[in-house]
Design a protein around this motif. Sequence first.
Motif, PDB file in Angstrom:
ATOM      1  N   GLY A 155      -0.352  77.236   4.647  1.00 48.95           N
ATOM      2  CA  GLY A 155       0.384  76.566   3.641  1.00 48.95           C
ATOM      3  C   GLY A 155       0.064  74.954   3.219  1.00 48.95           C
ATOM      4  O   GLY A 155       0.864  74.086   2.713  1.00 48.95           O
ATOM      5  N   LEU A 156      -1.141  74.911   3.186  1.00 54.11           N
ATOM      6  CA  LEU A 156      -1.782  73.474   2.881  1.00 54.11           C
ATOM      7  C   LEU A 156      -2.668  73.281   1.552  1.00 54.11           C
ATOM      8  O   LEU A 156      -3.497  72.636   1.443  1.00 54.11           O
ATOM      9  N   GLY A 157      -2.506  74.572   0.946  1.00 56.07           N
ATOM     10  CA  GLY A 157      -3.182  74.577  -0.516  1.00 56.07           C
ATOM     11  C   GLY A 157      -4.668  75.242  -0.522  1.00 56.07           C
ATOM     12  O   GLY A 157      -5.146  74.930  -1.545  1.00 56.07           O
ATOM     13  N   GLY A 158      -4.999  75.822   0.665  1.00 56.70           N
ATOM     14  CA  GLY A 158      -6.246  76.386   0.585  1.00 56.70           C
ATOM     15  C   GLY A 158      -6.159  77.852  -0.204  1.00 56.70           C
ATOM     16  O   GLY A 158      -5.125  78.296  -0.556  1.00 56.70           O
ATOM     17  N   ASP A 159      -7.399  78.466  -0.406  1.00 57.17           N
ATOM     18  CA  ASP A 159      -7.362  79.696  -0.846  1.00 57.17           C
ATOM     19  C   ASP A 159      -8.512  80.799  -0.427  1.00 57.17           C
ATOM     20  O   ASP A 159      -9.449  81.254  -0.989  1.00 57.17           O
ATOM     21  N   ILE A 160      -8.672  80.739   1.150  1.00 53.16           N
ATOM     22  CA  ILE A 160      -9.571  81.530   1.837  1.00 53.16           C
ATOM     23  C   ILE A 160      -8.986  82.663   2.610  1.00 53.16           C
ATOM     24  O   ILE A 160      -9.768  83.322   3.171  1.00 53.16           O
ATOM     25  N   PHE A 161      -7.651  83.023   2.685  1.00 51.21           N
ATOM     26  CA  PHE A 161      -7.171  84.137   3.295  1.00 51.21           C
ATOM     27  C   PHE A 161      -6.401  85.004   2.397  1.00 51.21           C
ATOM     28  O   PHE A 161      -5.201  84.625   1.864  1.00 51.21           O
ATOM     29  N   PRO A 162      -6.786  85.982   2.237  1.00 53.94           N
ATOM     30  CA  PRO A 162      -8.042  86.755   2.877  1.00 53.94           C
ATOM     31  C   PRO A 162      -9.301  86.428   2.175  1.00 53.94           C
ATOM     32  O   PRO A 162      -9.425  85.782   1.175  1.00 53.94           O
ATOM     33  N   SER A 163     -10.455  86.682   2.745  1.00 53.17           N
ATOM     34  CA  SER A 163     -11.760  86.436   2.403  1.00 53.17           C
ATOM     35  C   SER A 163     -12.002  87.456   1.122  1.00 53.17           C
ATOM     36  O   SER A 163     -12.081  88.528   0.971  1.00 53.17           O
ATOM     37  N   GLY A 164     -12.257  86.571   0.011  1.00 52.84           N
ATOM     38  CA  GLY A 164     -12.553  87.165  -1.227  1.00 52.84           C
ATOM     39  C   GLY A 164     -13.897  88.089  -1.475  1.00 52.84           C
ATOM     40  O   GLY A 164     -14.236  88.953  -1.991  1.00 52.84           O
ATOM     41  N   HIS A 165     -14.843  87.323  -0.656  1.00 54.58           N
ATOM     42  CA  HIS A 165     -16.361  88.126  -0.504  1.00 54.58           C
ATOM     43  C   HIS A 165     -16.182  89.424   0.140  1.00 54.58           C
ATOM     44  O   HIS A 165     -16.990  90.270  -0.512  1.00 54.58           O
ATOM     45  N   THR A 166     -15.456  89.399   1.186  1.00 54.12           N
ATOM     46  CA  THR A 166     -15.455  90.720   2.004  1.00 54.12           C
ATOM     47  C   THR A 166     -14.786  91.713   1.197  1.00 54.12           C
ATOM     48  O   THR A 166     -15.233  93.014   1.090  1.00 54.12           O
ATOM     49  N   ALA A 167     -13.269  91.380   0.720  1.00 55.72           N
ATOM     50  CA  ALA A 167     -12.930  92.386  -0.085  1.00 55.72           C
ATOM     51  C   ALA A 167     -13.364  93.027  -1.328  1.00 55.72           C
ATOM     52  O   ALA A 167     -13.607  93.870  -1.777  1.00 55.72           O
ATOM     53  N   ASN A 168     -14.148  91.828  -2.156  1.00 63.03           N
ATOM     54  CA  ASN A 168     -14.934  92.305  -3.144  1.00 63.03           C
ATOM     55  C   ASN A 168     -16.104  93.246  -2.793  1.00 63.03           C
ATOM     56  O   ASN A 168     -16.459  94.394  -3.760  1.00 63.03           O
ATOM     57  N   ALA A 169     -16.744  93.143  -1.885  1.00 61.11           N
ATOM     58  CA  ALA A 169     -17.767  93.714  -1.454  1.00 61.11           C
ATOM     59  C   ALA A 169     -17.284  95.275  -0.909  1.00 61.11           C
ATOM     60  O   ALA A 169     -17.878  96.253  -1.404  1.00 61.11           O
ATOM     61  N   SER A 197     -20.383  95.605   3.226  1.00 55.74           N
ATOM     62  CA  SER A 197     -19.062  94.794   3.299  1.00 55.74           C
ATOM     63  C   SER A 197     -19.238  94.514   4.674  1.00 55.74           C
ATOM     64  O   SER A 197     -18.981  92.963   4.887  1.00 55.74           O
ATOM     65  N   LEU A 198     -19.396  94.919   5.824  1.00 56.32           N
ATOM     66  CA  LEU A 198     -19.421  94.329   7.090  1.00 56.32           C
ATOM     67  C   LEU A 198     -20.416  93.309   7.044  1.00 56.32           C
ATOM     68  O   LEU A 198     -20.217  92.326   7.731  1.00 56.32           O
ATOM     69  N   GLY A 199     -21.650  93.350   6.599  1.00 57.28           N
ATOM     70  CA  GLY A 199     -22.695  92.322   6.886  1.00 57.28           C
ATOM     71  C   GLY A 199     -22.099  91.160   5.928  1.00 57.28           C
ATOM     72  O   GLY A 199     -22.306  90.036   6.269  1.00 57.28           O
ATOM     73  N   VAL A 200     -21.478  91.493   4.832  1.00 54.04           N
ATOM     74  CA  VAL A 200     -21.101  90.103   3.868  1.00 54.04           C
ATOM     75  C   VAL A 200     -19.992  89.293   4.732  1.00 54.04           C
ATOM     76  O   VAL A 200     -20.087  88.044   4.792  1.00 54.04           O
ATOM     77  N   GLY A 201     -19.119  90.117   5.263  1.00 56.50           N
ATOM     78  CA  GLY A 201     -17.957  89.448   5.959  1.00 56.50           C
ATOM     79  C   GLY A 201     -18.355  88.669   7.008  1.00 56.50           C
ATOM     80  O   GLY A 201     -18.142  87.422   7.372  1.00 56.50           O
ATOM     81  N   LEU A 202     -19.511  89.191   8.022  1.00 56.34           N
ATOM     82  CA  LEU A 202     -19.854  88.553   9.055  1.00 56.34           C
ATOM     83  C   LEU A 202     -20.864  87.168   8.796  1.00 56.34           C
ATOM     84  O   LEU A 202     -20.857  86.176   9.378  1.00 56.34           O
ATOM     85  N   THR A 203     -21.469  87.177   7.422  1.00 56.44           N
ATOM     86  CA  THR A 203     -22.137  86.429   7.036  1.00 56.44           C
ATOM     87  C   THR A 203     -21.347  84.932   6.504  1.00 56.44           C
ATOM     88  O   THR A 203     -21.831  84.023   6.774  1.00 56.44           O
ATOM     89  N   THR A 204     -20.346  85.359   6.115  1.00 59.84           N
ATOM     90  CA  THR A 204     -19.426  84.241   5.849  1.00 59.84           C
ATOM     91  C   THR A 204     -18.763  83.419   6.873  1.00 59.84           C
ATOM     92  O   THR A 204     -18.805  82.174   7.106  1.00 59.84           O
ATOM     93  N   VAL A 205     -18.644  84.084   8.211  1.00 56.77           N
ATOM     94  CA  VAL A 205     -18.262  83.650   9.515  1.00 56.77           C
ATOM     95  C   VAL A 205     -19.673  82.863   9.917  1.00 56.77           C
ATOM     96  O   VAL A 205     -19.204  81.703  10.553  1.00 56.77           O
ATOM     97  N   TYR A 206     -20.853  83.441   9.955  1.00 55.52           N
ATOM     98  CA  TYR A 206     -21.976  82.716  10.305  1.00 55.52           C
ATOM     99  C   TYR A 206     -22.092  81.387   9.459  1.00 55.52           C
ATOM    100  O   TYR A 206     -22.452  80.461  10.045  1.00 55.52           O
ATOM    101  N   LEU A 207     -22.038  81.549   8.156  1.00 54.53           N
ATOM    102  CA  LEU A 207     -22.045  80.072   7.163  1.00 54.53           C
ATOM    103  C   LEU A 207     -20.936  79.062   7.549  1.00 54.53           C
ATOM    104  O   LEU A 207     -20.884  78.174   7.030  1.00 54.53           O
ATOM    105  N   GLY A 208     -19.854  79.746   8.201  1.00 50.42           N
ATOM    106  CA  GLY A 208     -18.592  78.625   8.344  1.00 50.42           C
ATOM    107  C   GLY A 208     -17.826  78.510   7.207  1.00 50.42           C
ATOM    108  O   GLY A 208     -16.976  77.662   7.144  1.00 50.42           O
ATOM    109  N   THR A 209     -17.658  79.618   6.164  1.00 43.77           N
ATOM    110  CA  THR A 209     -16.878  79.260   5.277  1.00 43.77           C
ATOM    111  C   THR A 209     -15.584  80.431   5.200  1.00 43.77           C
ATOM    112  O   THR A 209     -14.620  79.903   4.653  1.00 43.77           O
TER     113      THR A 209
END
Length: 338
Positions: A155-169, A197-209
């Motif tokens: 509820g702080l104005g973000g837009d990262i939940f859920p991960s769009g990269h992962t869902a799109n993959a 899609s599993l690799g894309v999701g873990l990559t976003t966690v690795y990059l810290g996004t």
Amino acid sequence: MRTERNLTRRLDRVFARLDREPERPAHIDVPRMSRHRVVLFSSTLAFYLAIVWAVITTSWLVRLDWRVMFFRPYQQWPEIHAFLDYYVVLGQRGPTAVMVAAWLGWRSWRQHTIRPLLTLAASLLLLNITVGAAKLGMGRLGPHYATVIGSNEMGLGGDIFPSGHTANAVVTWGILAYLASTPTARRWLSALSAVTSLGVGLTTVYLGTHWLSDVLLGWAAGLLILLALPWFEPLISKVEDALFALRDRLRARRRRSAPAPSAPLAPVALQPLGKVAEPAAATREPVGSARGARPPIHLAPGPHTTRSERTPVTPAGSRRPPHAADRLPRGASQAARP
């Protein structure tokens, strides 16, 4: 020359094979909402709601998110950072949609149906609506913008939940398996899309996004769209029929508005070059007309040269008159010279 001929023959074979494709391929089955699919959809939906509840209540999943964030994987394995910067593009909506649409467009043209492209458009539309609404509704901040350690940052104005990269993959690469025409191809493409899609999701966690829970919810969101697509197949079929009917009407209107072919011209009899047709009697001018009739000019046959081009003619003998001593009386004969 041989290379051009071989290339031409290959292209002719390809287009001849494409022409033999049926108008509506009957061997491709449209997926239906079976009982097995309904069970998978219900289980995935329950998992989706459980992830959301765990994050809202700041449970053990949020503490795991913070531990992974403080671990900073991009600092633990910096040697793969450059590769993963490119690999994460497989989850971006623009490039992946263009690549998959190009392949499905080829299939649509080959099979004379636009169902693959319509299915891709429907899945991307559902993805934008559901994932976009969840992002804006929950407003969670990412790891790089976190404010309070241990909080869920909701509820702080973000837009990262859920991960769009992962869902799109999941959706973009999974649509290839959904539209596969054989069970073998469907199994291989399903495994390939799952790994991607599993690799894309873990990559976003690795990059810290993204948080780890963002990736889990992104997988569930993409899988829900793929499992729900059979419910939209009747609508896709209606849209396809409407587009084909519109195409037929436009073709018929174009044929009616096309100009009628003109009648062929009558053949004109040609005369030989040596014979010139005389004008009709009605078009001849009278002899005593106002225009002065010029006398005909008769030229000698052969080429005519100008005066400057003529060869001078030398007269035979001298033009000087004879002397008095040389003159003879009329009737006398000249003696023979020695």
